[in-house]
Design an enzyme around this catalytic site. Structure first.
Site, PDB file in Angstrom:
ATOM      1  N   ASP A  37       0.778  -1.226   0.009  1.00  0.00           N
ATOM      2  CA  ASP A  37       0.025   0.032   0.225  1.00  0.00           C
ATOM      3  C   ASP A  37       0.862   1.230  -0.110  1.00  0.00           C
ATOM      4  O   ASP A  37       0.575   2.453  -0.384  1.00  0.00           O
ATOM      5  CB  ASP A  37      -1.001  -0.035   1.042  1.00  0.00           C
ATOM      6  CG  ASP A  37      -2.094  -1.003   0.858  1.00  0.00           C
ATOM      7  OD1 ASP A  37      -2.326  -1.369  -0.170  1.00  0.00           O
ATOM      8  OD2 ASP A  37      -3.008  -1.102   1.972  1.00  0.00           O
ATOM      9  N   HIS A  39       3.609   1.583  -1.889  1.00  0.00           N
ATOM     10  CA  HIS A  39       3.834   1.884  -3.233  1.00  0.00           C
ATOM     11  C   HIS A  39       2.668   2.265  -3.985  1.00  0.00           C
ATOM     12  O   HIS A  39       2.401   3.337  -4.869  1.00  0.00           O
ATOM     13  CB  HIS A  39       4.136   0.590  -3.999  1.00  0.00           C
ATOM     14  CG  HIS A  39       5.425   0.117  -3.423  1.00  0.00           C
ATOM     15  ND1 HIS A  39       5.585  -1.136  -2.746  1.00  0.00           N
ATOM     16  CD2 HIS A  39       6.787   0.378  -3.644  1.00  0.00           C
ATOM     17  CE1 HIS A  39       6.727  -1.440  -2.525  1.00  0.00           C
ATOM     18  NE2 HIS A  39       7.600  -0.578  -3.022  1.00  0.00           N
ATOM     19  N   GLU A 150       8.356   9.183   1.744  1.00  0.00           N
ATOM     20  CA  GLU A 150       9.201   9.957   2.832  1.00  0.00           C
ATOM     21  C   GLU A 150       9.663   8.643   3.735  1.00  0.00           C
ATOM     22  O   GLU A 150      10.543   9.218   4.333  1.00  0.00           O
ATOM     23  CB  GLU A 150       8.309  10.787   3.565  1.00  0.00           C
ATOM     24  CG  GLU A 150       7.947  12.006   2.891  1.00  0.00           C
ATOM     25  CD  GLU A 150       6.716  12.760   3.183  1.00  0.00           C
ATOM     26  OE1 GLU A 150       6.295  12.620   4.440  1.00  0.00           O
ATOM     27  OE2 GLU A 150       6.723  13.951   2.920  1.00  0.00           O
ATOM     28  N   GLN A 155      16.873   8.998   1.051  1.00  0.00           N
ATOM     29  CA  GLN A 155      16.772   8.416  -0.566  1.00  0.00           C
ATOM     30  C   GLN A 155      16.063   9.945  -1.286  1.00  0.00           C
ATOM     31  O   GLN A 155      16.848  10.442  -2.260  1.00  0.00           O
ATOM     32  CB  GLN A 155      16.118   7.392  -0.756  1.00  0.00           C
ATOM     33  CG  GLN A 155      15.697   7.420  -2.408  1.00  0.00           C
ATOM     34  CD  GLN A 155      15.323   5.885  -2.568  1.00  0.00           C
ATOM     35  OE1 GLN A 155      15.867   4.862  -2.693  1.00  0.00           O
ATOM     36  NE2 GLN A 155      13.796   5.861  -2.707  1.00  0.00           N
ATOM     37  N   SER A 187       6.674  -2.125   4.182  1.00  0.00           N
ATOM     38  CA  SER A 187       8.022  -2.248   3.407  1.00  0.00           C
ATOM     39  C   SER A 187       8.043  -3.673   2.960  1.00  0.00           C
ATOM     40  O   SER A 187       7.581  -4.485   3.671  1.00  0.00           O
ATOM     41  CB  SER A 187       9.133  -2.172   4.515  1.00  0.00           C
ATOM     42  OG  SER A 187      10.313  -2.693   3.925  1.00  0.00           O
ATOM     43  N   SER A 188       8.581  -3.896   1.750  1.00  0.00           N
ATOM     44  CA  SER A 188       8.629  -5.054   1.259  1.00  0.00           C
ATOM     45  C   SER A 188       9.523  -6.073   2.141  1.00  0.00           C
ATOM     46  O   SER A 188       9.311  -7.379   2.314  1.00  0.00           O
ATOM     47  CB  SER A 188       9.215  -5.005  -0.157  1.00  0.00           C
ATOM     48  OG  SER A 188       8.723  -3.998  -0.989  1.00  0.00           O
ATOM     49  N   ARG A 189      10.438  -5.595   2.935  1.00  0.00           N
ATOM     50  CA  ARG A 189      11.485  -6.074   3.652  1.00  0.00           C
ATOM     51  C   ARG A 189      10.282  -6.664   5.073  1.00  0.00           C
ATOM     52  O   ARG A 189      11.007  -7.599   5.663  1.00  0.00           O
ATOM     53  CB  ARG A 189      12.720  -5.363   4.277  1.00  0.00           C
ATOM     54  CG  ARG A 189      13.540  -5.459   2.816  1.00  0.00           C
ATOM     55  CD  ARG A 189      14.789  -4.470   3.516  1.00  0.00           C
ATOM     56  NE  ARG A 189      15.868  -4.740   2.285  1.00  0.00           N
ATOM     57  CZ  ARG A 189      16.228  -3.658   1.596  1.00  0.00           C
ATOM     58  NH1 ARG A 189      15.518  -2.436   1.704  1.00  0.00           N
ATOM     59  NH2 ARG A 189      17.144  -3.978   0.606  1.00  0.00           N
TER      60      ARG A 189
HETATM   61  P1  AMP Z   1      11.180   0.118  -2.795  1.00  0.00           P
HETATM   62  O1  AMP Z   1      10.584  -0.450  -3.561  1.00  0.00           O
HETATM   63  O2  AMP Z   1      11.241  -0.161  -1.552  1.00  0.00           O
HETATM   64  O3  AMP Z   1      12.493   0.604  -3.237  1.00  0.00           O
HETATM   65  O4  AMP Z   1      10.461   1.550  -2.652  1.00  0.00           O
HETATM   66  C1  AMP Z   1       9.992   2.277  -3.826  1.00  0.00           C
HETATM   67  C2  AMP Z   1       9.279   3.587  -3.528  1.00  0.00           C
HETATM   68  O5  AMP Z   1       8.278   3.287  -2.590  1.00  0.00           O
HETATM   69  C3  AMP Z   1      10.317   4.321  -2.627  1.00  0.00           C
HETATM   70  O6  AMP Z   1      10.169   5.848  -3.125  1.00  0.00           O
HETATM   71  C4  AMP Z   1       9.756   4.205  -1.225  1.00  0.00           C
HETATM   72  O7  AMP Z   1      10.115   5.229  -0.393  1.00  0.00           O
HETATM   73  C5  AMP Z   1       8.333   4.237  -1.156  1.00  0.00           C
HETATM   74  N1  AMP Z   1       7.854   3.287  -0.242  1.00  0.00           N
HETATM   75  C6  AMP Z   1       8.082   2.308   0.236  1.00  0.00           C
HETATM   76  N2  AMP Z   1       7.498   1.934   1.385  1.00  0.00           N
HETATM   77  C7  AMP Z   1       6.704   3.200   1.565  1.00  0.00           C
HETATM   78  C8  AMP Z   1       5.587   3.430   2.736  1.00  0.00           C
HETATM   79  N3  AMP Z   1       5.520   2.687   3.730  1.00  0.00           N
HETATM   80  N4  AMP Z   1       5.184   4.478   2.509  1.00  0.00           N
HETATM   81  C9  AMP Z   1       5.284   5.371   1.533  1.00  0.00           C
HETATM   82  N5  AMP Z   1       6.165   5.191   0.579  1.00  0.00           N
HETATM   83  C10 AMP Z   1       6.824   4.109   0.532  1.00  0.00           C
END
Ligand code: AMP
Length: 284
Positions: A37, A39, A150, A155, A187-189
């Protein structure tokens, strides 16, 4: 319109050229996939603000260190494409590493100073990988706007710095952190956490909330803020603190003494073997 999954950068770039020639705007949402959510909120915003939206799904090898989780990073392209389609994106750009880093690849973009603190201190080369891939994504997509969370505050600051420093012709849009019901930042992690660790992980947002409350009560000492957050994190036996930092929002330099300008309060904590980050921004 059904979503197109494209791996060839030249095909995406040709489509973007067509859209630009027609006077249409383009938004890009760079991701590593396994979309959640957080993303989704970026994609929704991008769809609202642009005629066309490209979501990149690319686990970028050059932003991972040798002992990091590149190989086990979670992937689910079908689910990602379904979310992108449901949100109204036009293209999922899903290149192979060889599509992005062909033979003799030798050009990188590097932002100094603000990349060596916070997460950069323990992840040398990480932000160089991020800025390089984002440059490529901006060039391939010809985006008018790019969307970042954020959640990854450093980043976002690094990308904004790069765009300013290099006069890149696009707008960077920062989007608020999306959280689980108990406060854990999506987070995906988070997938790596076992049930016990998942429960323990709530300590990140809980400790930041304590810090925020301290600031709201009028405390201005950066050290007092760090001490409060650290003490709260330590109440959770599974937490292993990498950093608790209070930095200037622009320079990302540690605040010495009292907080007098906008700050970023950022933490990185290991729960078991999973490294999690969280943060909030505060204007006094
Ligand atoms: P990632 O796939 O983890 O590299 O994240 C891709 C983008 O989604 C990055 O700009 C992250 O900051 C954003 N993102 C990841 N998790 C969240 C979150 N919980 N809330 C808002 N944006 C997120």
């Amino acid at each position: 319109m059904s979503i197109r999954i494209i791996s060839d950068p030249a095909v995406v770039q040709a489509k973007a050229r067509e859209w630009k020639a027609a006077g249409e705007t383009i938004g890009i949402v760079p991701t590593m996939g396994f979309l959640h959510d957080g993303h989704r909120s970026l994609i929704t915003r991008a769809v609202e603000q642009n005629d066309h939206v490209i979501v990149s799904v690319f686990v970028n090898p050059i932003q991972f260190g040798p002992n990091e989780d590149l190989d086990k990073y979670p992937r689910d392209l079908d689910a990602d494409a379904a979310m992108c389609e449901a949100e109204g994106a036009d293209i999922v750009f899903h290149p192979e590493p060889s599509d992005m880093y062909g033979e003799y690849f030798s050009t990188h973009v590097e932002v100094d100073d603000i990349t060596s603190v916070l997460c950069g201190a323990s992840r040398p080369g990480h932000f160089r990988g991020v800025t390089t891939v984002c440059n490529k994504l901006f060039n391939i997509s010809k985006a008018d706007r790019a969307y970042f969370g954020e959640k990854d505050a450093q980043q976002l600051a690094v990308i904004r710095r790069m765009v300013r420093d290099l006069n890149m012709d696009l707008e960077i849009v920062g989007c608020p952190i999306v959280r689980e019901e108990d406060g854990l930042a999506r987070s995906s992690r988070n997938k790596y956490l076992n049930p016990e660790e998942r429960k323990a992980a709530v300590i990140l947002s809980k400790s930041l909330n304590k810090g925020k409350a301290l600031l709201d009560s009028g405390e201005r000492s950066a050290q007092a803020l760090i001490d409060t957050i650290t003490a709260e994190l330590k109440t959770e036996p599974m937490s292993d603190i990498e950093y608790v930092s209070v930095v200037d929002s622009i320079t990302l330099k540690d605040v010495e003494g009292d907080i007098t300008a906008p700050v970023l309060v950022a933490i990185a904590v290991r729960i078991g073997s999973t490294r999690l980050i969280d943060n909030f921004s505060y204007e006094v």
